[in-house]
Design a protein around this motif. Sequence first.
Motif, short mmCIF file in Angstrom:
data_model
loop_
_atom_site.label_atom_id
_atom_site.label_comp_id
_atom_site.label_asym_id
_atom_site.label_seq_id
_atom_site.Cartn_x
_atom_site.Cartn_y
_atom_site.Cartn_z
N PRO A 266 37.06 23.80 37.75
CA PRO A 266 38.29 23.10 37.39
C PRO A 266 38.24 22.61 35.95
CG PRO A 266 36.86 21.67 38.68
CD PRO A 266 36.19 23.02 38.65
N VAL A 267 39.40 22.23 35.44
CA VAL A 267 39.47 21.58 34.14
C VAL A 267 38.93 20.16 34.31
CG1 VAL A 267 41.02 20.71 32.36
CG2 VAL A 267 41.41 22.96 33.36
N GLU A 268 38.01 19.79 33.44
CA GLU A 268 37.31 18.51 33.56
C GLU A 268 37.47 17.72 32.27
OE1 GLU A 268 32.77 16.86 34.51
OE2 GLU A 268 33.18 19.01 34.29
N PHE A 269 37.94 16.48 32.41
CA PHE A 269 38.06 15.59 31.25
C PHE A 269 37.09 14.43 31.42
CE2 PHE A 269 39.96 11.78 29.24
CZ PHE A 269 39.85 12.19 27.91
N LEU A 278 40.07 15.67 37.09
CA LEU A 278 39.82 17.06 37.43
C LEU A 278 41.14 17.73 37.80
CD1 LEU A 278 36.58 16.94 39.64
CD2 LEU A 278 36.76 17.79 37.30
N LEU A 279 41.29 18.99 37.41
CA LEU A 279 42.48 19.75 37.74
C LEU A 279 42.06 21.18 38.06
CD1 LEU A 279 45.62 20.30 37.69
CD2 LEU A 279 45.33 20.88 35.29
N TRP A 280 42.63 21.72 39.15
CA TRP A 280 42.36 23.11 39.50
C TRP A 280 43.63 23.72 40.08
CZ3 TRP A 280 42.46 26.67 43.42
CH2 TRP A 280 41.70 27.83 43.23
N ALA A 281 43.84 24.98 39.81
CA ALA A 281 44.99 25.69 40.37
C ALA A 281 44.69 27.18 40.34
CB ALA A 281 46.26 25.39 39.59
N GLN A 419 45.33 21.41 42.94
CA GLN A 419 44.53 20.25 43.31
C GLN A 419 44.26 19.42 42.07
OE1 GLN A 419 41.00 21.12 45.56
NE2 GLN A 419 40.56 18.99 46.02
N ILE A 420 44.40 18.10 42.20
CA ILE A 420 44.22 17.21 41.05
C ILE A 420 43.67 15.88 41.53
CG2 ILE A 420 46.57 16.25 41.15
CD1 ILE A 420 46.57 16.26 38.06
N GLN A 421 42.86 15.25 40.69
CA GLN A 421 42.34 13.91 40.97
C GLN A 421 42.13 13.20 39.65
OE1 GLN A 421 38.85 13.79 43.45
NE2 GLN A 421 38.74 11.56 43.47
N GLY A 422 42.64 11.97 39.57
CA GLY A 422 42.56 11.22 38.32
C GLY A 422 41.80 9.92 38.42
N PHE A 423 41.28 9.58 39.62
CA PHE A 423 40.62 8.28 39.79
C PHE A 423 39.49 8.39 40.81
CE2 PHE A 423 45.12 7.76 38.85
CZ PHE A 423 45.08 6.99 37.69
N ASN A 424 38.53 7.48 40.68
CA ASN A 424 37.44 7.32 41.66
C ASN A 424 36.67 8.62 41.87
OD1 ASN A 424 38.21 4.56 42.32
ND2 ASN A 424 39.97 5.46 43.36
#
Length: 488
Positions: A266-269, A278-281, A419-424
């Motif tokens: 995934p794309v990781e910042f 994290l971002l994935w598609a 799929q995306i997650q920005g926290f925790n």
Amino acid sequence: MASSGTPSLLQRVSGSMVVFLGLLSVLTSVRCDEQVPVIMWTSEGISLPRQPPPTAGHIVGHQQLASYLEKALNIGPRNVVLFLQDKMSIEDFTMYGGAFGNKQDGVFPNLEEALQSSSSSLVLPAVSWPASNAVIGQLQDQLETSPLYMDPETLSQLRLNASSPALLVFRLPYGTGSDLLSAKEILSGNDEVIGQVMSIMKSQSVPYTAIYTGLQPSRKEAASLSVEAGLGGGRSLLQARGTHRDRWRDRERQQRVKEKPGVYPPVEFKEDDRTCMLLWAKGLTVSILRNNRWEEHDLTPSTFGEGVSPKLHGSNCDKSKGRLVLNYENVLGHRSFKLIFVMSERHYKVSARRWFTLDAVELEYDGTKARFNGSRNIYAPAEYSYRCKSVTSFRWPLLIPRSSKDPANQWRVSFDDFQIQGFNLKGSEFSYASDCAGFFSPGIWMGLLTSLLMVLVLTYGLHMIMQLLTMDRFDDPKGPGISVPQTE
């Protein structure tokens, strides 16, 4: 806005040289290849409260520039004329503006005249170029109107109304080559356009606020610096990137990905040596409506895959808000294109827990912003990631344009297996995923309804069979036949 005669430095010079000496005063104290100047003034006869210009050497960021614009538009005219040059740097004024006394060689006579006649002007010599790049989006948000791309001929046929806001954008070219005279001639032509527009606005007697800035620095080094800034830049981030533990973790994750053919990371910042988004598609696609047909562009190859490193400058995150910016070039004819995911986390009293929401998906292209709202449909518990098989703005849409006038109505976005997650986040892997499909999916509902229909048919058939009555008389083959009278 700051009056042209109030700053101490500018009191010593004539009004016609305000902008050029203002820019020259900070030339030695800022890196001119990273910043873009922003010049604002109002129409003749309009006086506004003074806004103090930044101190020498200070770089104006996104929030501070938005504050300057907000204060000017809350009090001043809401008809905004924006001269947006492809590239601009401080040297353009010091080299070609006659700032060193050679006024006869200056190529900005109309700009000088406009600043001299204005009683409210403001010079911001050093604005970070991502902030100046987003100036159209900021003006669009504050005026609540879409930009109109104009030229002097079209403006002469337009009748403006002082009571309704308007955002008029004039794109100005910029060219640099081996011959420095070419850049001088282009800047001179741009100044003539400014003069024509000011003359037309004066003839219509409509008060206005004018802004002159650029999308990017005109120095070639700016592009390489922006790439080196990477995920937001900073010495601590570069040091953290080189640590042994970070390298070992990335190597291990890449090895796991290689063991699964066809799967990419995934794309990781990262920020402060920790992964915060994290971002994935499986697929990222954008489309624009042109000539009554949709033109499509696939962003997936530029975002995911082996050896692909998307540019994430402009991204940021904290405990309650996150902003993931994917930067692209040459997308559907737009040289600068950004795909932005705006996220937030907050506590909701009704559910007595914290939730993570994808507030908006924004498209920024050459300074224009299109915004899709997603907070009503895209959300998950704060400890989870969000996953959905399909996130689109047109087919069972989860992303909705902000308003009927928003440029988002001319765009379509489609994310497959998103799929995306920005926290925790813990480490570099997604947390447990909250899927957008509920327990009763459309397939389940179709099966239940079909089964219910079959049960009803079977019940009705059994009921009809149970209503049949047995005959109380039967024919005897050896006896006389049963006679049924036809009449009573």
